[in-house]
Motif scaffolding. Structure first.
Motif, PDB file in Angstrom:
ATOM      1  N   ILE A  82     -29.043-100.371 -15.653  1.00  0.00           N
ATOM      2  CA  ILE A  82     -28.654 -99.048 -16.159  1.00  0.00           C
ATOM      3  C   ILE A  82     -29.854 -98.109 -16.231  1.00  0.00           C
ATOM      4  O   ILE A  82     -29.705 -96.889 -16.224  1.00  0.00           O
ATOM      5  CB  ILE A  82     -27.957 -99.156 -17.532  1.00  0.00           C
ATOM      6  CG1 ILE A  82     -27.107 -97.900 -17.772  1.00  0.00           C
ATOM      7  CG2 ILE A  82     -28.969 -99.333 -18.656  1.00  0.00           C
ATOM      8  CD1 ILE A  82     -26.165 -98.008 -18.927  1.00  0.00           C
ATOM      9  N   ILE A  83     -31.074 -98.688 -16.270  1.00  0.00           N
ATOM     10  CA  ILE A  83     -32.287 -97.863 -16.243  1.00  0.00           C
ATOM     11  C   ILE A  83     -32.662 -97.495 -14.810  1.00  0.00           C
ATOM     12  O   ILE A  83     -32.962 -96.336 -14.510  1.00  0.00           O
ATOM     13  CB  ILE A  83     -33.455 -98.599 -16.926  1.00  0.00           C
ATOM     14  CG1 ILE A  83     -33.194 -98.728 -18.430  1.00  0.00           C
ATOM     15  CG2 ILE A  83     -34.776 -97.848 -16.694  1.00  0.00           C
ATOM     16  CD1 ILE A  83     -34.207 -99.588 -19.159  1.00  0.00           C
ATOM     17  N   LEU A  84     -32.633 -98.494 -13.919  1.00  0.00           N
ATOM     18  CA  LEU A  84     -33.083 -98.274 -12.538  1.00  0.00           C
ATOM     19  C   LEU A  84     -31.969 -97.756 -11.629  1.00  0.00           C
ATOM     20  O   LEU A  84     -32.228 -96.945 -10.739  1.00  0.00           O
ATOM     21  CB  LEU A  84     -33.653 -99.576 -11.967  1.00  0.00           C
ATOM     22  CG  LEU A  84     -34.858-100.162 -12.707  1.00  0.00           C
ATOM     23  CD1 LEU A  84     -35.307-101.452 -12.033  1.00  0.00           C
ATOM     24  CD2 LEU A  84     -36.012 -99.164 -12.759  1.00  0.00           C
ATOM     25  N   PHE A  85     -30.748 -98.249 -11.839  1.00  0.00           N
ATOM     26  CA  PHE A  85     -29.621 -97.858 -10.979  1.00  0.00           C
ATOM     27  C   PHE A  85     -28.414 -97.487 -11.841  1.00  0.00           C
ATOM     28  O   PHE A  85     -27.383 -98.176 -11.820  1.00  0.00           O
ATOM     29  CB  PHE A  85     -29.241 -98.998 -10.037  1.00  0.00           C
ATOM     30  CG  PHE A  85     -30.411 -99.645  -9.352  1.00  0.00           C
ATOM     31  CD1 PHE A  85     -31.067 -99.006  -8.314  1.00  0.00           C
ATOM     32  CD2 PHE A  85     -30.873-100.887  -9.773  1.00  0.00           C
ATOM     33  CE1 PHE A  85     -32.153 -99.602  -7.695  1.00  0.00           C
ATOM     34  CE2 PHE A  85     -31.950-101.493  -9.164  1.00  0.00           C
ATOM     35  CZ  PHE A  85     -32.602-100.847  -8.124  1.00  0.00           C
ATOM     36  N   PRO A  86     -28.498 -96.427 -12.622  1.00  0.00           N
ATOM     37  CA  PRO A  86     -27.406 -96.078 -13.552  1.00  0.00           C
ATOM     38  C   PRO A  86     -26.071 -95.832 -12.876  1.00  0.00           C
ATOM     39  O   PRO A  86     -25.019 -96.047 -13.481  1.00  0.00           O
ATOM     40  CB  PRO A  86     -27.929 -94.814 -14.245  1.00  0.00           C
ATOM     41  CG  PRO A  86     -28.951 -94.249 -13.313  1.00  0.00           C
ATOM     42  CD  PRO A  86     -29.588 -95.433 -12.649  1.00  0.00           C
ATOM     43  N   GLY A  87     -26.095 -95.397 -11.614  1.00  0.00           N
ATOM     44  CA  GLY A  87     -24.848 -95.125 -10.912  1.00  0.00           C
ATOM     45  C   GLY A  87     -23.985 -96.359 -10.723  1.00  0.00           C
ATOM     46  O   GLY A  87     -22.759 -96.261 -10.603  1.00  0.00           O
ATOM     47  N   VAL A  88     -24.626 -97.545 -10.712  1.00  0.00           N
ATOM     48  CA  VAL A  88     -23.885 -98.794 -10.523  1.00  0.00           C
ATOM     49  C   VAL A  88     -22.892 -99.020 -11.665  1.00  0.00           C
ATOM     50  O   VAL A  88     -21.825 -99.607 -11.470  1.00  0.00           O
ATOM     51  CB  VAL A  88     -24.867 -99.984 -10.435  1.00  0.00           C
ATOM     52  CG1 VAL A  88     -24.117-101.314 -10.415  1.00  0.00           C
ATOM     53  CG2 VAL A  88     -25.734 -99.859  -9.186  1.00  0.00           C
ATOM     54  N   LYS A  89     -23.221 -98.533 -12.856  1.00  0.00           N
ATOM     55  CA  LYS A  89     -22.384 -98.766 -14.029  1.00  0.00           C
ATOM     56  C   LYS A  89     -21.263 -97.739 -14.167  1.00  0.00           C
ATOM     57  O   LYS A  89     -20.447 -97.845 -15.092  1.00  0.00           O
ATOM     58  CB  LYS A  89     -23.245 -98.734 -15.301  1.00  0.00           C
ATOM     59  CG  LYS A  89     -24.436 -99.669 -15.270  1.00  0.00           C
ATOM     60  CD  LYS A  89     -24.025-101.108 -15.060  1.00  0.00           C
ATOM     61  CE  LYS A  89     -25.225-102.037 -15.049  1.00  0.00           C
ATOM     62  NZ  LYS A  89     -24.852-103.437 -14.750  1.00  0.00           N
ATOM     63  N   GLU A  90     -21.206 -96.774 -13.278  1.00  0.00           N
ATOM     64  CA  GLU A  90     -20.234 -95.680 -13.411  1.00  0.00           C
ATOM     65  C   GLU A  90     -18.943 -95.910 -12.632  1.00  0.00           C
ATOM     66  O   GLU A  90     -18.113 -95.024 -12.556  1.00  0.00           O
ATOM     67  CB  GLU A  90     -20.872 -94.365 -12.963  1.00  0.00           C
ATOM     68  CG  GLU A  90     -22.050 -93.922 -13.818  1.00  0.00           C
ATOM     69  CD  GLU A  90     -21.662 -93.601 -15.251  1.00  0.00           C
ATOM     70  OE1 GLU A  90     -20.469 -93.308 -15.498  1.00  0.00           O
ATOM     71  OE2 GLU A  90     -22.536 -93.645 -16.133  1.00  0.00           O
ATOM     72  N   TYR A  91     -18.780 -97.084 -12.030  1.00  0.00           N
ATOM     73  CA  TYR A  91     -17.536 -97.401 -11.326  1.00  0.00           C
ATOM     74  C   TYR A  91     -16.508 -97.871 -12.353  1.00  0.00           C
ATOM     75  O   TYR A  91     -16.346 -99.067 -12.604  1.00  0.00           O
ATOM     76  CB  TYR A  91     -17.778 -98.475 -10.262  1.00  0.00           C
ATOM     77  CG  TYR A  91     -18.604 -97.988  -9.102  1.00  0.00           C
ATOM     78  CD1 TYR A  91     -18.020 -97.272  -8.055  1.00  0.00           C
ATOM     79  CD2 TYR A  91     -19.979 -98.238  -9.053  1.00  0.00           C
ATOM     80  CE1 TYR A  91     -18.785 -96.834  -6.977  1.00  0.00           C
ATOM     81  CE2 TYR A  91     -20.743 -97.794  -7.991  1.00  0.00           C
ATOM     82  CZ  TYR A  91     -20.145 -97.093  -6.954  1.00  0.00           C
ATOM     83  OH  TYR A  91     -20.912 -96.641  -5.894  1.00  0.00           O
ATOM     84  N   TRP A  92     -15.788 -96.900 -12.924  1.00  0.00           N
ATOM     85  CA  TRP A  92     -14.900 -97.222 -14.031  1.00  0.00           C
ATOM     86  C   TRP A  92     -13.719 -98.074 -13.614  1.00  0.00           C
ATOM     87  O   TRP A  92     -13.200 -98.850 -14.421  1.00  0.00           O
ATOM     88  CB  TRP A  92     -14.432 -95.934 -14.709  1.00  0.00           C
ATOM     89  CG  TRP A  92     -15.473 -95.393 -15.613  1.00  0.00           C
ATOM     90  CD1 TRP A  92     -16.260 -94.295 -15.429  1.00  0.00           C
ATOM     91  CD2 TRP A  92     -15.903 -95.964 -16.852  1.00  0.00           C
ATOM     92  NE1 TRP A  92     -17.142 -94.143 -16.467  1.00  0.00           N
ATOM     93  CE2 TRP A  92     -16.940 -95.144 -17.365  1.00  0.00           C
ATOM     94  CE3 TRP A  92     -15.504 -97.080 -17.593  1.00  0.00           C
ATOM     95  CZ2 TRP A  92     -17.579 -95.416 -18.568  1.00  0.00           C
ATOM     96  CZ3 TRP A  92     -16.143 -97.355 -18.786  1.00  0.00           C
ATOM     97  CH2 TRP A  92     -17.163 -96.524 -19.266  1.00  0.00           C
ATOM     98  N   TRP A  93     -13.280 -97.964 -12.369  1.00  0.00           N
ATOM     99  CA  TRP A  93     -12.171 -98.808 -11.936  1.00  0.00           C
ATOM    100  C   TRP A  93     -12.599-100.274 -11.903  1.00  0.00           C
ATOM    101  O   TRP A  93     -11.796-101.169 -12.177  1.00  0.00           O
ATOM    102  CB  TRP A  93     -11.657 -98.360 -10.561  1.00  0.00           C
ATOM    103  CG  TRP A  93     -12.624 -98.530  -9.439  1.00  0.00           C
ATOM    104  CD1 TRP A  93     -13.575 -97.656  -9.016  1.00  0.00           C
ATOM    105  CD2 TRP A  93     -12.740 -99.681  -8.585  1.00  0.00           C
ATOM    106  NE1 TRP A  93     -14.284 -98.174  -7.948  1.00  0.00           N
ATOM    107  CE2 TRP A  93     -13.778 -99.410  -7.661  1.00  0.00           C
ATOM    108  CE3 TRP A  93     -12.061-100.890  -8.502  1.00  0.00           C
ATOM    109  CZ2 TRP A  93     -14.164-100.311  -6.677  1.00  0.00           C
ATOM    110  CZ3 TRP A  93     -12.425-101.790  -7.510  1.00  0.00           C
ATOM    111  CH2 TRP A  93     -13.474-101.492  -6.618  1.00  0.00           C
ATOM    112  N   VAL A  94     -13.884-100.510 -11.597  1.00  0.00           N
ATOM    113  CA  VAL A  94     -14.410-101.883 -11.634  1.00  0.00           C
ATOM    114  C   VAL A  94     -14.497-102.368 -13.078  1.00  0.00           C
ATOM    115  O   VAL A  94     -14.049-103.467 -13.411  1.00  0.00           O
ATOM    116  CB  VAL A  94     -15.795-101.957 -10.958  1.00  0.00           C
ATOM    117  CG1 VAL A  94     -16.396-103.361 -11.117  1.00  0.00           C
ATOM    118  CG2 VAL A  94     -15.699-101.589  -9.489  1.00  0.00           C
ATOM    119  N   SER A  95     -15.083-101.541 -13.943  1.00  0.00           N
ATOM    120  CA  SER A  95     -15.242-101.915 -15.348  1.00  0.00           C
ATOM    121  C   SER A  95     -13.895-102.147 -16.023  1.00  0.00           C
ATOM    122  O   SER A  95     -13.715-103.115 -16.772  1.00  0.00           O
ATOM    123  CB  SER A  95     -16.019-100.819 -16.086  1.00  0.00           C
ATOM    124  OG  SER A  95     -16.252-101.182 -17.428  1.00  0.00           O
TER     125      SER A  95
END
Length: 242
Positions: A111-124
């Protein structure tokens, strides 16, 4: 402006004022400016880490973990009696703690280095759905089996141990394992942790791949041809484990 941003801005202001009063009397305005320059990047980094996404995903993760383990203990105590249940019924082992700590480290690094990875809400959200489904399946298994369900494999016959083939056990032979497999992998998909998702799937699958044949060896001794027929008819519930 997010809730955390309101808090961080207020904290930054309060710290700046506090340091300004305490430092200005000794070192002048230059030190005050240096202290403010030091505080700002710290608060900015905290804003980057504790975003709405992080707060939501981490709160769901901790809620899932707490509910899973507390409910396991409560059900075990209600079924077998509190005096017959130990803290082992919380199902918290050394290896389990290491795995969870690793998953949290991965989360914070990404979330520090690649914050965009955590923004896939359909995955979450898919992971959250898996957590709920896995929890339901496992708790149905415990409630349906009643006193026949234990956290430790029985190696000796017991008067309370019966072969349960109704309810959820009509669909899978080991719904408790099936539910935990879905739940554990779901927690990592919910956090959008690609490394831990693969690692959890492999490690948990390997554990059940070894545990199920060992457990069924004793079940065949206890129930004979009755379990043989049941085993041929109903799948284990864990992928690729017969």
């Amino acid at each position: 402006m997010s809730f955390f941003k309101h808090i961080s801005v207020d904290v930054e202001r309060q710290l700046s004022v506090l340091i300004s009063y305490s430092v200005s009397s000794f070192a002048g305005l230059t030190c005050v400016q240096q202290s403010q320059n030091l505080i700002h990047p710290i608060v900015t980094r905290m804003e980057q880490v504790f975003t709405y996404t992080a707060c939501r995903q981490l709160s769901q993760m901790f809620a899932a973990i707490i509910f899973f383990h507390v409910s396991e203990y409560i059900l075990a105590a209600s079924i077998h009696g509190k005096k017959n249940v130990t803290l082992k019924s919380l199902l918290i082992s050394k290896n389990y703690l290491v795995a969870m700590i690793f998953s949290l480290l991965e989360y914070f690094i990404e979330i520090i280095l690649f914050p965009g990875v955590k923004e896939y809400w359909w995955v979450s959200n898919s992971g959250l759905a898996m957590v709920i489904v896995g929890e339901i399946i496992r708790k149905m298994a415990i409630i349906t089996a009643g006193r026949s369900f234990t956290h430790l494999i029985r190696t000796r016959p017991s008067e309370h141990h019966q072969l349960v083939t109704d309810g959820i056990y009509r669909v899978v032979r080991h719904p408790g394992y099936c539910g935990f497999f879905i739940w554990s992998v779901g927690t990592q998909i919910m956090l959008c942790n690609p490394i831990s998702t693969i690692a959890f799937a492999l490690v948990v699958w390997r554990f059940f791949d070894q545990r199920i044949p060992y457990e069924e060896f004793y079940l065949r001794q206890f129930f004979g041809s009755q379990y043989e027929e049941y085993g041929r008819r109903v799948p284990s519930g864990v992928p690729f484990v017969k």
